[in-house]
Motif scaffolding. Structure first.
Motif, PDB file in Angstrom:
ATOM      1  N   ASP A   1       0.849  -1.197   0.000  1.00 17.75           N
ATOM      2  CA  ASP A   1       0.000   0.000   0.000  1.00 17.75           C
ATOM      3  C   ASP A   1       0.888   1.251   0.000  1.00 17.75           C
ATOM      4  O   ASP A   1       1.780   1.386   0.832  1.00 17.75           O
ATOM      5  CB  ASP A   1      -0.927  -0.010   1.215  1.00 17.75           C
ATOM      6  CG  ASP A   1      -2.111   0.926   1.056  1.00 17.75           C
ATOM      7  OD1 ASP A   1      -1.916   2.068   0.608  1.00 17.75           O
ATOM      8  OD2 ASP A   1      -3.234   0.507   1.381  1.00 17.75           O
TER       9      ASP A   1
ATOM     10  N   SER B   1      -7.210   3.945  -1.208  1.00 15.65           N
ATOM     11  CA  SER B   1      -6.885   2.516  -1.204  1.00 15.65           C
ATOM     12  C   SER B   1      -8.091   1.632  -1.504  1.00 15.65           C
ATOM     13  O   SER B   1      -7.933   0.523  -2.006  1.00 15.65           O
ATOM     14  CB  SER B   1      -6.295   2.111   0.151  1.00 15.65           C
ATOM     15  OG  SER B   1      -5.061   2.756   0.320  1.00 15.65           O
TER      16      SER B   1
ATOM     17  N   THR C   1      -7.919  -2.154   1.830  1.00 16.90           N
ATOM     18  CA  THR C   1      -7.290  -3.024   0.828  1.00 16.90           C
ATOM     19  C   THR C   1      -7.803  -4.473   0.916  1.00 16.90           C
ATOM     20  O   THR C   1      -8.398  -4.963  -0.049  1.00 16.90           O
ATOM     21  CB  THR C   1      -5.757  -2.951   0.915  1.00 16.90           C
ATOM     22  OG1 THR C   1      -5.359  -1.586   0.934  1.00 16.90           O
ATOM     23  CG2 THR C   1      -5.101  -3.673  -0.242  1.00 16.90           C
TER      24      THR C   1
ATOM     25  N   GLU D   1      -0.792  -8.162   1.845  1.00 19.04           N
ATOM     26  CA  GLU D   1      -0.609  -6.714   1.832  1.00 19.04           C
ATOM     27  C   GLU D   1       0.455  -6.242   2.824  1.00 19.04           C
ATOM     28  O   GLU D   1       0.383  -6.570   4.011  1.00 19.04           O
ATOM     29  CB  GLU D   1      -1.920  -5.973   2.154  1.00 19.04           C
ATOM     30  CG  GLU D   1      -1.749  -4.459   1.964  1.00 19.04           C
ATOM     31  CD  GLU D   1      -2.858  -3.615   2.586  1.00 19.04           C
ATOM     32  OE1 GLU D   1      -3.584  -4.099   3.468  1.00 19.04           O
ATOM     33  OE2 GLU D   1      -2.963  -2.431   2.188  1.00 19.04           O
TER      34      GLU D   1
HETATM   35 MG    MG Z   1      -4.163  -0.811   2.630  1.00 21.05          MG
END
Ligand code: MG
Ligand code: ZN
Length: 368
Positions: A45, A86, A139, A259
């Motif tokens: 991210d 995001s 996300t 992530e």
């Molecule tokens: Mg994120």
């Protein structure tokens, strides 16, 4: 004798040509197939090219990302702003639609769109997600939840119960257990057959993952701490999650989203050290994943970001071990974003394309 071998034999007899050597083969691809059985999508991210560069220079000019043979760029903008958030950024990857900032798994008319994770489940693949934020954060949520605005953590948590996801690891225990509607989603997960555990019960690096049962593991009550504060689970859990899903997806394959959530938060904080420590933690996880893909030969690994954060720059007077950095914003920017690909099908990720093409390419490569 197979026809192709016969053809090559005849071909070399008459024309003196040779069977294709391994030299032209895509790294991580063992069979002649260019279709992956498994796809691992890794999202850093807020990881723009400068974040990658700063991690590289601070790590002795070396990153696991250098093992990826194909690199492309995606256009990160959302449907209502050149600068994405995001939620819209992840929904582009998960659903293949450009949507408005704040949209989680829904299109620009707030209509739910089936995600690549949900499609994979329907097709009988094993699925999983690992994050270093809450697992209900924008996300990961965009791969499993359908909400018209982000930051509805309790609603997002409830959406996890509507799926058959095989594995999830991340923060946010409170959103599953301390709820306004009185539900205890952890107990509901257990009733569905999940092993549910958390950082109080098991030190995460001792966690044994038994692929006989689906697993939910909470790494924090809310958001996990930073790497600098002692969080160290991502590389180890990435490795174990891949092995876990490889067993559960033995027959039809698996989809895993990993992530590195907090590279973005370093950018929002305008803290270069925060970005770099999170970037290197993510890169360690990338190393384990590529090690697996290298041995496996049937796994496509894609590493990208939703957007850049901070307008981060490395300035004049920098040295490898002492970067002079600056920021133009405490929010995201509209930079083109790098995409790194390894394994069968990876050659499809070079070039410049929309962020939604990541979904299209994954879907086509799975053959869905
Ligand atoms: Mg994120
Ligand atoms: Zn952000």
């Amino acid at each position: 004798m197979k026809k192709s071998i016969l053809f090559l034999a005849i071909c070399s007899l008459f024309f003196g040509c040779e069977a294709p050597s391994n030299n032209g083969q895509i790294p991580g691809t063992h069979s002649s197939s260019t279709k992956p059985k498994n796809i691992i999508l890794m999202i850093g991210d807020g990881m723009g090219v400068t974040q990658v560069s700063a991690g590289l220079y601070s790590n002795g000019n070396k990153l696991n990302l250098e093992r990826f043979p194909y690199v492309g760029l995606h256009k990160s903008y959302s449907s209502d702003d050149l600068v994405t958030d995001s939620a819209a950024g992840a929904t582009a990857f998960s659903c293949g639609v450009k949507t408005y900032n704040g949209a989680v798994g829904v299109d620009s008319d707030t209509v739910a769109v089936k995600t690549i994770l949900e499609i994979a489940e329907e097709k009988g693949l094993a699925t999983g997600m690992v994050a270093t934020s809450t697992i209900t954060h924008a996300t990961p949520a965009s791969f499993i939840c359908h909400q018209n605005k982000r930051k509805q953590h309790q609603k997002n948590a409830a959406d996890f119960l509507k799926t058959e996801i095989d594995l999830f690891v991340g923060g946010g225990k409170d959103h599953f257990e301390k709820r306004e509607d009185g539900r205890n989603l952890s107990n509901e997960l257990k009733k569905k057959g999940y092993v549910v555990s958390d950082f109080f019960q098991t030190p995460i690096n001792d966690l044994k993952m038994d692929p006989a049962k689906p697993l939910a593991f909470y790494t924090a009550n809310t958001n996990p701490v930073t790497v600098a504060e002692g969080r160290d689970y991502l590389p180890g859990i990435a490795k174990k999650s891949v092995e876990f899903l490889n067993v559960r997806g033995k027959e039809k394959g698996f989809f895993l989203m990993i992530e590195g959530s907090q590279i973005d938060w370093g950018g929002h904080a305008n803290e270069s050290d925060y970005i770099i420590t999170e970037m290197l933690d993510f890169d360690k996880a990338i190393g384990h994943v590529v090690d697996f893909a290298e041995k496996d030969g049937e796994t496509l690994v894609i590493v990208t970001a939703d957007h850049e954060t901070g307008g981060y720059a490395i300035n004049k007077g920098s040295k490898l071990d002492s970067l002079k950095t600056s920021f133009t914003t405490d929010y995201h920017t509209a930079d083109l974003i790098p995409v790194f690909a390894y394994g069968p099908g990876s050659e499809n990720f070079s070039g410049i394309y929309e962020n939604t093409a990541i979904f299209d390419k994954m879907k086509a490569l799975y053959g869905f």
